[in-house]
Design a protein around this motif. Structure first.
Motif, PDB file in Angstrom:
ATOM      1  N   ASP A 180      19.852   4.847-110.292  1.00 26.39           N
ATOM      2  CA  ASP A 180      19.828   3.519-109.799  1.00 26.39           C
ATOM      3  C   ASP A 180      20.462   3.744-108.439  1.00 26.39           C
ATOM      4  O   ASP A 180      21.426   4.475-108.150  1.00 26.39           O
ATOM      5  CB  ASP A 180      20.710   2.728-110.664  1.00 26.39           C
ATOM      6  CG  ASP A 180      20.018   2.029-111.852  1.00 26.39           C
ATOM      7  OD1 ASP A 180      18.821   2.103-111.855  1.00 26.39           O
ATOM      8  OD2 ASP A 180      20.631   1.501-112.751  1.00 26.39           O
ATOM      9  N   ASP A 181      20.046   2.671-107.542  1.00 29.86           N
ATOM     10  CA  ASP A 181      20.986   2.569-106.469  1.00 29.86           C
ATOM     11  C   ASP A 181      22.005   1.322-106.652  1.00 29.86           C
ATOM     12  O   ASP A 181      21.502   0.401-107.135  1.00 29.86           O
ATOM     13  CB  ASP A 181      19.848   2.353-105.053  1.00 29.86           C
ATOM     14  CG  ASP A 181      19.051   3.529-104.949  1.00 29.86           C
ATOM     15  OD1 ASP A 181      19.335   4.561-105.357  1.00 29.86           O
ATOM     16  OD2 ASP A 181      18.057   3.040-104.130  1.00 29.86           O
ATOM     17  N   LYS A 239      18.751  -4.047 -97.939  1.00 36.09           N
ATOM     18  CA  LYS A 239      17.185  -4.231 -98.139  1.00 36.09           C
ATOM     19  C   LYS A 239      16.338  -3.394 -97.441  1.00 36.09           C
ATOM     20  O   LYS A 239      15.540  -2.609 -97.938  1.00 36.09           O
ATOM     21  CB  LYS A 239      16.973  -5.686 -97.650  1.00 36.09           C
ATOM     22  CG  LYS A 239      17.448  -6.838 -98.663  1.00 36.09           C
ATOM     23  CD  LYS A 239      16.620  -6.786 -99.755  1.00 36.09           C
ATOM     24  CE  LYS A 239      17.152  -7.815-100.945  1.00 36.09           C
ATOM     25  NZ  LYS A 239      16.503  -9.024-101.069  1.00 36.09           N
ATOM     26  N   THR A 242      16.401   0.304 -99.058  1.00 38.05           N
ATOM     27  CA  THR A 242      15.845   0.428-100.482  1.00 38.05           C
ATOM     28  C   THR A 242      14.465  -0.256-100.469  1.00 38.05           C
ATOM     29  O   THR A 242      13.921  -0.523-101.542  1.00 38.05           O
ATOM     30  CB  THR A 242      16.852  -0.490-101.509  1.00 38.05           C
ATOM     31  OG1 THR A 242      16.835  -1.795-101.062  1.00 38.05           O
ATOM     32  CG2 THR A 242      18.140   0.152-101.695  1.00 38.05           C
ATOM     33  N   GLY A 244      13.369  -3.100 -99.404  1.00 39.96           N
ATOM     34  CA  GLY A 244      13.363  -4.466-100.038  1.00 39.96           C
ATOM     35  C   GLY A 244      13.564  -4.459-101.488  1.00 39.96           C
ATOM     36  O   GLY A 244      13.999  -5.800-101.947  1.00 39.96           O
ATOM     37  N   LYS A 245      13.782  -3.530-102.208  1.00 36.51           N
ATOM     38  CA  LYS A 245      13.871  -3.544-103.540  1.00 36.51           C
ATOM     39  C   LYS A 245      15.626  -4.216-103.935  1.00 36.51           C
ATOM     40  O   LYS A 245      15.379  -4.902-104.955  1.00 36.51           O
ATOM     41  CB  LYS A 245      13.815  -2.296-104.396  1.00 36.51           C
ATOM     42  CG  LYS A 245      13.631  -2.220-105.760  1.00 36.51           C
ATOM     43  CD  LYS A 245      13.609  -0.790-106.333  1.00 36.51           C
ATOM     44  CE  LYS A 245      13.562  -0.667-107.733  1.00 36.51           C
ATOM     45  NZ  LYS A 245      13.267   0.772-108.105  1.00 36.51           N
ATOM     46  N   ARG A 308      19.111  -6.371-106.808  1.00 32.80           N
ATOM     47  CA  ARG A 308      17.599  -6.099-107.534  1.00 32.80           C
ATOM     48  C   ARG A 308      17.386  -7.117-108.478  1.00 32.80           C
ATOM     49  O   ARG A 308      18.011  -7.552-109.253  1.00 32.80           O
ATOM     50  CB  ARG A 308      17.804  -4.532-108.334  1.00 32.80           C
ATOM     51  CG  ARG A 308      16.220  -4.143-108.407  1.00 32.80           C
ATOM     52  CD  ARG A 308      16.559  -2.537-109.067  1.00 32.80           C
ATOM     53  NE  ARG A 308      17.033  -2.687-110.308  1.00 32.80           N
ATOM     54  CZ  ARG A 308      17.278  -1.774-111.085  1.00 32.80           C
ATOM     55  NH1 ARG A 308      17.638  -0.461-110.706  1.00 32.80           N
ATOM     56  NH2 ARG A 308      17.515  -1.876-112.452  1.00 32.80           N
ATOM     57  N   LYS A 309      16.151  -7.643-108.439  1.00 36.45           N
ATOM     58  CA  LYS A 309      15.882  -8.904-109.481  1.00 36.45           C
ATOM     59  C   LYS A 309      15.943  -8.398-110.796  1.00 36.45           C
ATOM     60  O   LYS A 309      15.582  -7.184-111.113  1.00 36.45           O
ATOM     61  CB  LYS A 309      14.444  -9.332-109.037  1.00 36.45           C
ATOM     62  CG  LYS A 309      14.204 -10.218-107.782  1.00 36.45           C
ATOM     63  CD  LYS A 309      12.925 -10.705-107.473  1.00 36.45           C
ATOM     64  CE  LYS A 309      11.923  -9.387-107.090  1.00 36.45           C
ATOM     65  NZ  LYS A 309      10.559 -10.105-107.071  1.00 36.45           N
ATOM     66  N   SER A 311      18.478  -7.792-112.383  1.00 36.39           N
ATOM     67  CA  SER A 311      19.725  -6.651-112.559  1.00 36.39           C
ATOM     68  C   SER A 311      21.102  -7.581-113.011  1.00 36.39           C
ATOM     69  O   SER A 311      20.972  -8.850-113.208  1.00 36.39           O
ATOM     70  CB  SER A 311      19.991  -6.357-111.547  1.00 36.39           C
ATOM     71  OG  SER A 311      20.595  -6.570-110.405  1.00 36.39           O
ATOM     72  N   ARG A 334      16.493 -15.727-109.226  1.00 35.16           N
ATOM     73  CA  ARG A 334      16.291 -13.951-109.214  1.00 35.16           C
ATOM     74  C   ARG A 334      16.428 -13.295-110.576  1.00 35.16           C
ATOM     75  O   ARG A 334      16.531 -12.231-110.828  1.00 35.16           O
ATOM     76  CB  ARG A 334      16.875 -13.453-107.940  1.00 35.16           C
ATOM     77  CG  ARG A 334      16.738 -14.075-106.740  1.00 35.16           C
ATOM     78  CD  ARG A 334      17.298 -13.561-105.562  1.00 35.16           C
ATOM     79  NE  ARG A 334      16.664 -12.138-105.138  1.00 35.16           N
ATOM     80  CZ  ARG A 334      17.066 -11.254-105.240  1.00 35.16           C
ATOM     81  NH1 ARG A 334      18.585 -11.277-105.305  1.00 35.16           N
ATOM     82  NH2 ARG A 334      16.599  -9.995-104.900  1.00 35.16           N
TER      83      ARG A 334
END
Ligand SMILES: NC(=O)c1ccc[n+]([C@@H]2O[C@H](COP(=O)([O-])OP(=O)(O)OC[C@H]3O[C@@H](n4cnc5c(N)ncnc54)[C@H](O)[C@@H]3O)[C@@H](O)[C@H]2O)c1
Ligand SMILES: [Zn+2]
Ligand SMILES: [Zn+2]
Length: 396
Positions: A180-181, A239, A242, A244-245, A308-309, A311, A334
């Motif tokens: 994960d980031d 953003k 990553t 945009g993630k 992140r969506k 999350s 989100r």
């Protein structure tokens, strides 16, 4: 004995107080050998936490040697050196039996929430450990943090009382998975340990966001990629980095977040014009950011966009009931989950102690100053400015 006492907003003094004595059969009296200053102490210092009364001894991160023990204390004995978790645990109630150590039902005779050292009446009004001696109730529960012989200095284990488990709790609540980031907002002591703990959970990249270079550099030493929010927009940078993630987000700041206030959550200034960037950071107004009015939901608003969506947002940073406005629309759209609260310190203690013992982590690197307890009033002023200190340890 000497004790660091709250006298009113921005006024703490070293007072002479009677040495505490055993009040219950499971109490011990601890001679404090090391104690530290926490970001939560600053909220008390500012007088913004309800239920804070003059006369209260501060301090909830401490360790020391047991000087006296009540007749029912069996798990530790006089002469043992122990680190004390900041939450007070009876060890026997439903919450303690389920390892929900931060919500013990019997440790706070003054209310529903679990007891804590050196905090307000709401958490029991127990005197804290920024003192020469402190009374520790329910001492059978502190045996897990008896300092082993392999530990050579207090500084190696002192932060097991609070900020190391709290940072770990931040990564645990966020459910950080290998690869994960992660973004950790706030590069104070809790943020530092949240960065470390995210890597321990297997994070691929960790971003650390703050605006004090000295603090950001500590996070960088751990391998974090740093973002100074005075110079760039953290949401845009995350953003971009990553694709945009977005990232897994940890809020290690809380309600004393600085930002660029005078604007609402929809991107408008209070005068109605929209002069800020997409993330809510107004670059035209960066003057002396340290002393700009606090913007309690600044970090939450950034996180709602950078996450992140789907999350889980993790919030070890403290928010009081006075800050009960929340961007529910963004969370819903989100599909962000939120986890937050006081760290159940004992849950993580033994595994974190083992990481220290075998040399996997070195908590001492966060320390910028070691001072005599006599210097504590000055230390509060310095730590409050944040610019020139990362963590202050006192020797009573
Ligand atoms: N949940 C728990 O059990 C628990 C335990 C300990 C501390 N805490 C809380 O954790 C938080 C952090 O504690 P600390 O000791 O690191 O405090 P600290 O005040 O030393 O550090 C906070 C950092 O956040 C930075 N910051 C301010 N506004 C920011 C923004 N908009 N974006 C990014 N960074 C920003 C500050 O510059 C500072 O470096 C506090 O709210 C504290 O009360 C919670
Ligand atoms: Zn604390
Ligand atoms: Zn309990």
């Amino acid at each position: 004995m000497k004790a660091l006492v709250y006298h009113g907003p921005n006024d703490v003094q070293l007072d002479d107080k009677p040495r505490p004595s055993i009040q219950h059969s499971e109490d011990v009296i601890l001679r404090v050998t090391s104690t530290a200053l926490c970001g939560s102490d600053l909220q008390l210092y500012h007088g913004t936490v309800p239920g804070m009364e003059p006369g209260q001894t501060l301090g909830h991160e401490f360790m020391g040697v047991i000087e006296e023990a009540g007749p029912q204390v069996q798990e530790v004995k006089v002469g043992d050196k122990v680190v004390i978790p900041f939450n007070i645990n009876c060890g026997r109630c439903w919450y303690c039996r389920h390892e929900l150590w931060s919500q013990c039902d019997r440790s706070n005779p003054k209310g529903e929430l679990g007891g804590s050292f050196g905090y307000t009446q709401v958490l029991g009004g127990y005197d804290g450990g920024q003192a020469e001696y402190v009374r520790v109730p329910f001492a059978n529960t502190v045996a897990a943090l008896k300092v082993p012989d392999s530990i050579k200095t207090d500084e190696q284990v002192l932060f097991l009382s609070d900020i190391f488990p709290t940072g770990f709790f931040g990564a645990d609540m966020a459910d950080v998975q290998p690869g994960d980031d992660v973004a950790v907002f706030g590069a104070g002591p809790v943020g530092y340990f949240a960065v470390m703990s995210s890597f321990l959970h297997g994070a691929a990249r960790v971003f650390s966001i703050d605006h004090w270079p000295m603090r950001l550099n500590k996070a960088k030493d751990l391998g974090a990629e740093i973002i100074n929010f005075d110079n760039e927009d953290p949401v845009e940078r995350i953003k971009k980095e990553t694709g945009g993630k977005g990232v897994i987000c940890i809020d290690a700041v809380g309600y004393e977040a600085v930002g660029h206030s005078g604007r609402n959550n929809d991107g408008e200034n209070s005068n109605g014009s929209n002069s800020r960037s997409k993330s809510g950071h107004d670059h035209s107004k960066v003057s002396n950011p340290a002393y700009e009015p606090a913007n309690p939901l600044q970090v939450i608003n950034w996180i709602c966009q950078a996450a992140r969506k789907y999350s889980t947002i993790s919030i070890p940073g403290v928010y009081g009931a006075a800050y009960d406005q929340f961007p529910l629309g963004q969370l819903f759209n989100r599909e962000l989950q939120v986890r937050l609260g006081q760290c159940p310190v004992k849950k993580y203690n033994e595994q974190l102690l083992h990481l220290i013992e075998v040399g996997r982590v070195d908590p001492t690197k966060i320390i910028s100053h070691t001072m005599k307890l006599d210097e504590a009033p000055k230390a509060y002023e310095m730590f409050d400015k944040k610019e020139d200190s990362t963590k202050i340890v006192f020797k009573p």
